[in-house]
Design a protein around this motif. Structure first.
Motif, PDB file in Angstrom:
ATOM      1  N   LEU A  12      28.611   5.350 -71.357  1.00  0.00           N
ATOM      2  CA  LEU A  12      28.644   4.334 -70.304  1.00  0.00           C
ATOM      3  C   LEU A  12      29.371   3.073 -70.753  1.00  0.00           C
ATOM      4  O   LEU A  12      30.135   2.473 -69.987  1.00  0.00           O
ATOM      5  CB  LEU A  12      27.205   3.989 -69.880  1.00  0.00           C
ATOM      6  N   GLN A  13      29.164   2.671 -72.012  1.00  0.00           N
ATOM      7  CA  GLN A  13      29.762   1.421 -72.491  1.00  0.00           C
ATOM      8  C   GLN A  13      31.280   1.482 -72.595  1.00  0.00           C
ATOM      9  O   GLN A  13      31.934   0.451 -72.743  1.00  0.00           O
ATOM     10  CB  GLN A  13      29.157   1.000 -73.836  1.00  0.00           C
ATOM     11  N   HIS A  14      31.865   2.690 -72.501  1.00  0.00           N
ATOM     12  CA  HIS A  14      33.315   2.807 -72.556  1.00  0.00           C
ATOM     13  C   HIS A  14      33.968   2.679 -71.178  1.00  0.00           C
ATOM     14  O   HIS A  14      35.193   2.662 -71.082  1.00  0.00           O
ATOM     15  CB  HIS A  14      33.719   4.142 -73.180  1.00  0.00           C
ATOM     16  N   TYR A  15      33.156   2.606 -70.139  1.00  0.00           N
ATOM     17  CA  TYR A  15      33.701   2.401 -68.793  1.00  0.00           C
ATOM     18  C   TYR A  15      33.880   0.910 -68.521  1.00  0.00           C
ATOM     19  O   TYR A  15      33.029   0.103 -68.906  1.00  0.00           O
ATOM     20  CB  TYR A  15      32.770   2.999 -67.739  1.00  0.00           C
ATOM     21  N   PRO A  16      34.960   0.520 -67.841  1.00  0.00           N
ATOM     22  CA  PRO A  16      35.167  -0.900 -67.533  1.00  0.00           C
ATOM     23  C   PRO A  16      34.061  -1.434 -66.627  1.00  0.00           C
ATOM     24  O   PRO A  16      33.622  -0.756 -65.693  1.00  0.00           O
ATOM     25  CB  PRO A  16      36.523  -0.915 -66.803  1.00  0.00           C
ATOM     26  N   ARG A  17      33.639  -2.667 -66.880  1.00  0.00           N
ATOM     27  CA  ARG A  17      32.600  -3.288 -66.064  1.00  0.00           C
ATOM     28  C   ARG A  17      33.036  -3.388 -64.604  1.00  0.00           C
ATOM     29  O   ARG A  17      32.221  -3.204 -63.687  1.00  0.00           O
ATOM     30  CB  ARG A  17      32.304  -4.679 -66.622  1.00  0.00           C
ATOM     31  N   LEU A  18      34.313  -3.674 -64.380  1.00  0.00           N
ATOM     32  CA  LEU A  18      34.793  -3.810 -63.003  1.00  0.00           C
ATOM     33  C   LEU A  18      34.709  -2.495 -62.239  1.00  0.00           C
ATOM     34  O   LEU A  18      34.459  -2.481 -61.032  1.00  0.00           O
ATOM     35  CB  LEU A  18      36.238  -4.328 -62.990  1.00  0.00           C
ATOM     36  N   LEU A  19      34.921  -1.378 -62.923  1.00  0.00           N
ATOM     37  CA  LEU A  19      34.785  -0.077 -62.272  1.00  0.00           C
ATOM     38  C   LEU A  19      33.340   0.144 -61.827  1.00  0.00           C
ATOM     39  O   LEU A  19      33.077   0.562 -60.682  1.00  0.00           O
ATOM     40  CB  LEU A  19      35.224   1.040 -63.222  1.00  0.00           C
ATOM     41  N   ILE A  20      32.397  -0.144 -62.702  1.00  0.00           N
ATOM     42  CA  ILE A  20      30.989   0.039 -62.368  1.00  0.00           C
ATOM     43  C   ILE A  20      30.586  -0.875 -61.223  1.00  0.00           C
ATOM     44  O   ILE A  20      29.916  -0.454 -60.270  1.00  0.00           O
ATOM     45  CB  ILE A  20      30.118  -0.212 -63.615  1.00  0.00           C
ATOM     46  N   ASP A  21      31.010  -2.145 -61.281  1.00  0.00           N
ATOM     47  CA  ASP A  21      30.667  -3.091 -60.219  1.00  0.00           C
ATOM     48  C   ASP A  21      31.259  -2.662 -58.878  1.00  0.00           C
ATOM     49  O   ASP A  21      30.591  -2.739 -57.838  1.00  0.00           O
ATOM     50  CB  ASP A  21      31.166  -4.494 -60.582  1.00  0.00           C
ATOM     51  N   ALA A  22      32.519  -2.216 -58.884  1.00  0.00           N
ATOM     52  CA  ALA A  22      33.165  -1.787 -57.636  1.00  0.00           C
ATOM     53  C   ALA A  22      32.490  -0.532 -57.083  1.00  0.00           C
ATOM     54  O   ALA A  22      32.311  -0.395 -55.864  1.00  0.00           O
ATOM     55  CB  ALA A  22      34.650  -1.531 -57.875  1.00  0.00           C
ATOM     56  N   LEU A  23      32.096   0.388 -57.964  1.00  0.00           N
ATOM     57  CA  LEU A  23      31.422   1.610 -57.524  1.00  0.00           C
ATOM     58  C   LEU A  23      30.074   1.296 -56.889  1.00  0.00           C
ATOM     59  O   LEU A  23      29.748   1.806 -55.803  1.00  0.00           O
ATOM     60  CB  LEU A  23      31.237   2.553 -58.718  1.00  0.00           C
ATOM     61  N   LEU A  24      29.270   0.459 -57.546  1.00  0.00           N
ATOM     62  CA  LEU A  24      27.959   0.110 -57.001  1.00  0.00           C
ATOM     63  C   LEU A  24      28.094  -0.656 -55.688  1.00  0.00           C
ATOM     64  O   LEU A  24      27.317  -0.437 -54.752  1.00  0.00           O
ATOM     65  CB  LEU A  24      27.162  -0.709 -58.020  1.00  0.00           C
ATOM     66  N   LEU A  25      29.074  -1.541 -55.607  1.00  0.00           N
ATOM     67  CA  LEU A  25      29.301  -2.298 -54.377  1.00  0.00           C
ATOM     68  C   LEU A  25      29.645  -1.372 -53.222  1.00  0.00           C
ATOM     69  O   LEU A  25      29.161  -1.548 -52.099  1.00  0.00           O
ATOM     70  CB  LEU A  25      30.429  -3.313 -54.594  1.00  0.00           C
ATOM     71  N   THR A  26      30.456  -0.372 -53.490  1.00  0.00           N
ATOM     72  CA  THR A  26      30.943   0.524 -52.431  1.00  0.00           C
ATOM     73  C   THR A  26      29.941   1.611 -52.087  1.00  0.00           C
ATOM     74  O   THR A  26      29.768   1.953 -50.915  1.00  0.00           O
ATOM     75  CB  THR A  26      32.272   1.180 -52.872  1.00  0.00           C
ATOM     76  N   GLU A  27      29.272   2.154 -53.106  1.00  0.00           N
ATOM     77  CA  GLU A  27      28.441   3.335 -52.894  1.00  0.00           C
ATOM     78  C   GLU A  27      26.936   3.078 -52.901  1.00  0.00           C
ATOM     79  O   GLU A  27      26.193   3.794 -52.233  1.00  0.00           O
ATOM     80  CB  GLU A  27      28.778   4.393 -53.961  1.00  0.00           C
ATOM     81  N   ASP A  28      26.459   2.076 -53.662  1.00  0.00           N
ATOM     82  CA  ASP A  28      25.003   1.939 -53.811  1.00  0.00           C
ATOM     83  C   ASP A  28      24.666   0.563 -54.388  1.00  0.00           C
ATOM     84  O   ASP A  28      24.419   0.412 -55.584  1.00  0.00           O
ATOM     85  CB  ASP A  28      24.475   3.049 -54.734  1.00  0.00           C
ATOM     86  N   ARG A  29      24.586  -0.437 -53.514  1.00  0.00           N
ATOM     87  CA  ARG A  29      24.411  -1.816 -53.985  1.00  0.00           C
ATOM     88  C   ARG A  29      23.036  -2.084 -54.594  1.00  0.00           C
ATOM     89  O   ARG A  29      22.883  -2.997 -55.398  1.00  0.00           O
ATOM     90  CB  ARG A  29      24.653  -2.793 -52.825  1.00  0.00           C
ATOM     91  N   ARG A  30      22.018  -1.337 -54.195  1.00  0.00           N
ATOM     92  CA  ARG A  30      20.661  -1.563 -54.714  1.00  0.00           C
ATOM     93  C   ARG A  30      20.290  -0.500 -55.747  1.00  0.00           C
ATOM     94  O   ARG A  30      19.120  -0.172 -55.939  1.00  0.00           O
ATOM     95  CB  ARG A  30      19.655  -1.575 -53.558  1.00  0.00           C
ATOM     96  N   PHE A  31      21.282   0.013 -56.435  1.00  0.00           N
ATOM     97  CA  PHE A  31      21.050   1.097 -57.392  1.00  0.00           C
ATOM     98  C   PHE A  31      19.974   0.739 -58.410  1.00  0.00           C
ATOM     99  O   PHE A  31      19.101   1.557 -58.726  1.00  0.00           O
ATOM    100  CB  PHE A  31      22.360   1.441 -58.113  1.00  0.00           C
ATOM    101  N   TYR A  32      20.011  -0.483 -58.933  1.00  0.00           N
ATOM    102  CA  TYR A  32      19.059  -0.877 -59.965  1.00  0.00           C
ATOM    103  C   TYR A  32      17.713  -1.335 -59.389  1.00  0.00           C
ATOM    104  O   TYR A  32      16.802  -1.674 -60.141  1.00  0.00           O
ATOM    105  CB  TYR A  32      19.650  -1.982 -60.844  1.00  0.00           C
ATOM    106  N   ASP A  33      17.565  -1.336 -58.061  1.00  0.00           N
ATOM    107  CA  ASP A  33      16.318  -1.790 -57.439  1.00  0.00           C
ATOM    108  C   ASP A  33      15.520  -0.668 -56.775  1.00  0.00           C
ATOM    109  O   ASP A  33      14.290  -0.713 -56.742  1.00  0.00           O
ATOM    110  CB  ASP A  33      16.622  -2.862 -56.377  1.00  0.00           C
ATOM    111  N   HIS A  34      16.206   0.348 -56.220  1.00  0.00           N
ATOM    112  CA  HIS A  34      15.467   1.381 -55.489  1.00  0.00           C
ATOM    113  C   HIS A  34      14.929   2.449 -56.441  1.00  0.00           C
ATOM    114  O   HIS A  34      15.201   2.446 -57.646  1.00  0.00           O
ATOM    115  CB  HIS A  34      16.337   2.004 -54.400  1.00  0.00           C
ATOM    116  N   ASN A  35      14.167   3.376 -55.890  1.00  0.00           N
ATOM    117  CA  ASN A  35      13.522   4.425 -56.680  1.00  0.00           C
ATOM    118  C   ASN A  35      14.208   5.779 -56.542  1.00  0.00           C
ATOM    119  O   ASN A  35      13.581   6.825 -56.714  1.00  0.00           O
ATOM    120  CB  ASN A  35      12.052   4.561 -56.270  1.00  0.00           C
ATOM    121  N   GLY A  36      15.473   5.774 -56.217  1.00  0.00           N
ATOM    122  CA  GLY A  36      16.214   7.024 -56.073  1.00  0.00           C
ATOM    123  C   GLY A  36      16.711   7.240 -54.665  1.00  0.00           C
ATOM    124  O   GLY A  36      17.762   7.853 -54.445  1.00  0.00           O
ATOM    125  N   ILE A  37      15.954   6.781 -53.679  1.00  0.00           N
ATOM    126  CA  ILE A  37      16.398   6.802 -52.286  1.00  0.00           C
ATOM    127  C   ILE A  37      16.268   5.387 -51.742  1.00  0.00           C
ATOM    128  O   ILE A  37      15.449   4.597 -52.214  1.00  0.00           O
ATOM    129  CB  ILE A  37      15.578   7.798 -51.433  1.00  0.00           C
TER     130      ILE A  37
END
Length: 513
Positions: free
Chosen positions: A175-200
């Motif tokens: 995971l640490q080898h992926y650019p931070r901007l890629l992760i941020d853009a992915l979460l913004l587009t696909e799953d903004r509450r990824f770190y808050d929800h319980n899977g759904i």
């Protein structure tokens, strides 16, 4: 009221509590049964998830790299020679060092950011190096991070093929080898509450519906990254209520069982992002190589947005097949980044006007078929025919010289084409092997005119008379017996017959008889 009526009323009053009690007992039993089944089914789903996540998630292909190259003081390289070496290894000349693979010129020096790479003997981090030249010759190499002079440095080899992949290719990286901007853009587009929800995420489903209605098109998905990962790893793409229920339950179990970063890392390496012929491209790391010919850590922000946008539909947004759809989708992602202040107006305007920036149609695992066939034949000789398990996830460092391979291909194609015209014979073919006779290493292999297609490898498979190539072996064998043969021993140039037991007498003849 009669006595009979009183008795009936009393019986009804007595039966009512009994019915309620029986109903409660039945409901309790049903609830217990359903609860027990739910526990057992949850345990079964948990076992399914753990057996994959804690074991071997993927059959990782073997990665084949070109030969390792070094820049050495002892080679006495000129300024232009060093620049050409960097360009051949896909370094980029810039005015500011910003990413691995960048270099800039400063009078009689070259400053570069050397790429990190897990070399066979040890992994090496990225390094900032300054190359000094005196009288146009490389005279000093300085490691600016460790503040010391070095005699040489290695250049990361290029990925040229992937083997034994079961119709799937992927580069699985931490995971640490992926650019931070890629992760941020992915979460913004696909799953903004990824770190808050319980899977759904029911709120995310409602938000996606509203956003899509407002945009007049699908700009967000309702499934969480966890649900997408569950669908890709454990379930089929069947559209049914049963699959959606299983997807939701397994997402809850996966989120309960594993750390969010572990789930995200697995997703980044698993997501399907296109096809290379009949081979599936999985994971952002390989997709970056496939579409842009660069490491995931070296692509630009607009290229990151293109990859993130393709998650929604790799076929529809394929930049080679549907470039306009891909461009529009990339810009939707950039607009989301603008709206959420990840980028500013000026940067958005610049990035949204850029072309897609993809390379000519990707050829990972397809570009050097004759060399790869030769390599595989060598692996079979060394490891045996049953080599699959030994190669899973391996890194194979070959002896291929990319520049010599390109020159050999051009030489064969151009020369044979000329001969076809001169002789009016369209069926002429050719092959070539380039070897380093000092080390005995094969640098390039050309199996025929169709250099990018696997087929009959004339360099490896065709049988031909070796002609005068046999002479050095004959002379060496003779000279190893000095009592019979010396350099000045005369040999009669006349026919000879050799008798071999069990065979007909053999008489060597010249080509022209």
């Amino acid at each position: 009221m009669s006595e009979t009526e009183n008795t009936s009323s009393e019986q009804q009053e007595t039966q009512a509590p009994d019915k309620r009690r029986s109903c409660k007992i039945f409901l309790a039993k049903a609830a217990f049964t359903l609860g027990t089944l739910a526990v057992f089914y949850g345990g079964y789903l948990d076992w399914q998830i753990r057996s994959k996540m804690d074991g071997q998630i993927w059959r990782l292909p073997a990665e084949v790299y070109s030969r390792l190259e070094s820049v050495k003081l002892s080679d006495n390289l000129s300024f232009d020679e060093v620049i050409q070496i960097l360009l051949d290894n896909e370094y980029r000349q810039t005015t500011m060092i910003a990413a691995p693979g960048d270099f800039k010129l400063e009078d009689d020096t070259i400053v570069l950011l050397r790429r990190a790479f897990p070399y066979p003997d040890k992994p090496e981090p990225q390094r900032v190096l300054r190359l000094r030249f005196t009288d146009n010759k490389l005279s000093r190499i300085e490691d600016l991070v460790n503040v010391k002079a070095v005699d040489e440095f290695r250049l990361a080899p290029k990925l040229i093929a992937m083997l034994e992949s079961d119709n799937e290719d992927r580069l699985a990286i931490p995971l640490q080898h992926y650019p931070r901007l890629l992760i941020d853009a992915l979460l913004l587009t696909e799953d903004r509450r990824f770190y808050d929800h319980n899977g759904i995420n029911p709120i995310g489903i409602m938000r996606a519906m509203i956003a899509n209605i407002r945009a007049g098109q699908t700009v967000q998905g309702g499934s969480t990254l966890t649900q997408q990962l569950v669908k890709n790893l454990f379930l089929s793409s069947e559209r049914s209520i049963t699959r959606k229920v299983n997807e939701a339950l397994m997402s809850l179990v996966l989120d309960w069982r594993y750390d969010k970063n572990r789930i995200l890392e697995t997703y980044l390496n698993e997501i399907y992002l296109g096809q290379n012929g009949d081979i599936q491209i999985h994971g952002f790391a390989l997709a970056s190589q496939f579409y842009f010919g660069r490491s995931i850590r070296e692509i630009s922000l607009d290229q990151i947005a293109l990859l993130v946008g393709m998650v929604k539909g790799p076929s529809l947004y394929n930049p080679w097949r549907n470039p306009q759809y891909a461009l529009d989708r990339r810009n939707v992602v950039l607009k989301l980044m603008l709206d959420h202040q990840m980028i500013g107006d000026e940067l958005y305007e610049m990035l949204s006007k850029r072309p897609l920036g993809v390379q000519a149609k990707g050829q990972i695992s397809r570009k050097y078929p004759a060399f790869i066939q030769t390599l595989q034949a060598d692996l079979r000789r060394q490891l045996g025919e049953n080599k699959t398990s030994a190669l899973l996830g391996a890194r194979i460092f070959s002896t291929m010289d990319l520049k010599q391979q390109e020159q050999a291909e051009n030489a064969v194609v151009n020369t044979v084409n000329q001969l076809q015209v001169q002789t009016k014979n369209p069926y002429l073919e050719g092959a070539m092997i380039v070897a380093d006779y000092h080390l005995g290493e094969i640098r390039a292999v050309v199996g025929g005119l169709q250099t990018e297609y696997a087929g009959f490898n004339r360099a490896l498979m065709s049988k031909r008379q070796i002609g005068s190539l046999v002479k050095p072996s004959i002379y060496l064998t003779a000279l190893m017996n000095p009592e019979q043969f010396r350099l000045n021993t005369p040999i009669q140039n006349q026919p000879i017959t050799i008798y071999v037991k069990g065979s007909q007498p053999w008489q060597p003849r010249n080509y022209d008889r």
